[in-house]
Motif scaffolding. Structure first.
Motif, PDB file in Angstrom:
ATOM      1  N   SER A  31       1.106  -1.217  -0.003  1.00 31.24           N
ATOM      2  CA  SER A  31      -0.038  -0.231   0.056  1.00 31.24           C
ATOM      3  C   SER A  31       0.739   1.349   0.127  1.00 31.24           C
ATOM      4  CB  SER A  31      -0.867   0.055   1.123  1.00 31.24           C
ATOM      5  OG  SER A  31      -0.411   0.122   2.385  1.00 31.24           O
ATOM      6  N   ARG A  32       1.932   1.323   0.639  1.00 31.41           N
ATOM      7  CA  ARG A  32       2.711   2.311   0.660  1.00 31.41           C
ATOM      8  C   ARG A  32       3.438   2.472  -0.743  1.00 31.41           C
ATOM      9  NH1 ARG A  32       7.109   2.926   5.878  1.00 31.41           N
ATOM     10  NH2 ARG A  32       5.782   4.664   6.681  1.00 31.41           N
ATOM     11  N   ARG A  82       3.029   5.984  -3.151  1.00 32.89           N
ATOM     12  CA  ARG A  82       4.204   6.540  -3.253  1.00 32.89           C
ATOM     13  C   ARG A  82       4.064   6.711  -5.137  1.00 32.89           C
ATOM     14  NH1 ARG A  82      10.449   4.889  -2.371  1.00 32.89           N
ATOM     15  NH2 ARG A  82      11.276   7.115  -2.735  1.00 32.89           N
ATOM     16  N   GLN A  83       3.658   5.723  -5.781  1.00 24.77           N
ATOM     17  CA  GLN A  83       3.661   5.718  -7.268  1.00 24.77           C
ATOM     18  C   GLN A  83       2.530   6.609  -7.552  1.00 24.77           C
ATOM     19  OE1 GLN A  83       3.440   1.618  -8.511  1.00 24.77           O
ATOM     20  NE2 GLN A  83       5.337   1.381  -8.520  1.00 24.77           N
ATOM     21  N   ALA A  84       1.369   6.441  -6.954  1.00 26.92           N
ATOM     22  CA  ALA A  84       0.281   7.388  -7.242  1.00 26.92           C
ATOM     23  C   ALA A  84       0.554   8.950  -6.941  1.00 26.92           C
ATOM     24  CB  ALA A  84      -1.102   7.087  -6.215  1.00 26.92           C
ATOM     25  N   ARG A  87       3.410  14.056 -11.955  1.00 26.20           N
ATOM     26  CA  ARG A  87       3.907  14.074 -13.404  1.00 26.20           C
ATOM     27  C   ARG A  87       2.489  14.700 -14.208  1.00 26.20           C
ATOM     28  NH1 ARG A  87       6.387   8.159 -14.781  1.00 26.20           N
ATOM     29  NH2 ARG A  87       8.721   8.789 -14.100  1.00 26.20           N
ATOM     30  N   PHE A  88       1.371  14.094 -13.777  1.00 27.85           N
ATOM     31  CA  PHE A  88       0.310  14.661 -14.476  1.00 27.85           C
ATOM     32  C   PHE A  88      -0.044  16.144 -14.119  1.00 27.85           C
ATOM     33  CE2 PHE A  88      -1.664   9.972 -14.470  1.00 27.85           C
ATOM     34  CZ  PHE A  88      -1.622   9.955 -15.643  1.00 27.85           C
TER      35      PHE A  88
END
Length: 121
Positions: free
Chosen positions: A26-27, A31-33, A39-40
């Protein structure tokens, strides 16, 4: 029914490993999200800048189209004036040519003289 303390330890250990693994996943996903959100956001900023540029280009095209329309109107007026001037000049040349042709005919007739009369032999 008695449960062996080793089995209870194994179950607790499996629960702990599963909780730790799921917590790490979940971490990692969070982090990726978060990275993707950053980036978005950067991509959105770029698109906003490009949209601003397109707006500026659209304004320039609108100005150019307005200038072209004004030039067309001016050229139409100039062309109409030139046509009327040319028509009057052509009419003047025609009248001059008619007068010159008449003068040439008269001079040719004078050079030839009257037709000779028939002579008897």
């Amino acid at each position: 029914m008695l449960v062996d303390p080793n089995l209870i330890g194994i179950i607790i250990a499996l629960f702990g490993v599963t909780a730790t693994t799921l917590g790490g996943v979940s971490r990692m996903l969070a982090r990726q999200a978060k990275g993707l959100d950053v980036r978005f956001d950067k991509i959105d900023e770029r698109f906003d800048r490009v949209d601003d540029r397109f707006d500026k280009v659209d304004e320039r095209f609108a100005k150019v189209e307005g200038d072209i329309a004004e030039l067309r109107v001016e050229l139409k007026g100039d062309i109409a004036e030139l046509r009327t001037e040319l028509r009057t000049e052509i009419a003047d040349v025609k009248t001059e040519l008619k007068a010159d042709i008449a003068d040439v005919r008269v001079s040719i007739a004078r050079l030839e003289g009257p037709l000779p009369k028939l002579q008897r032999i």
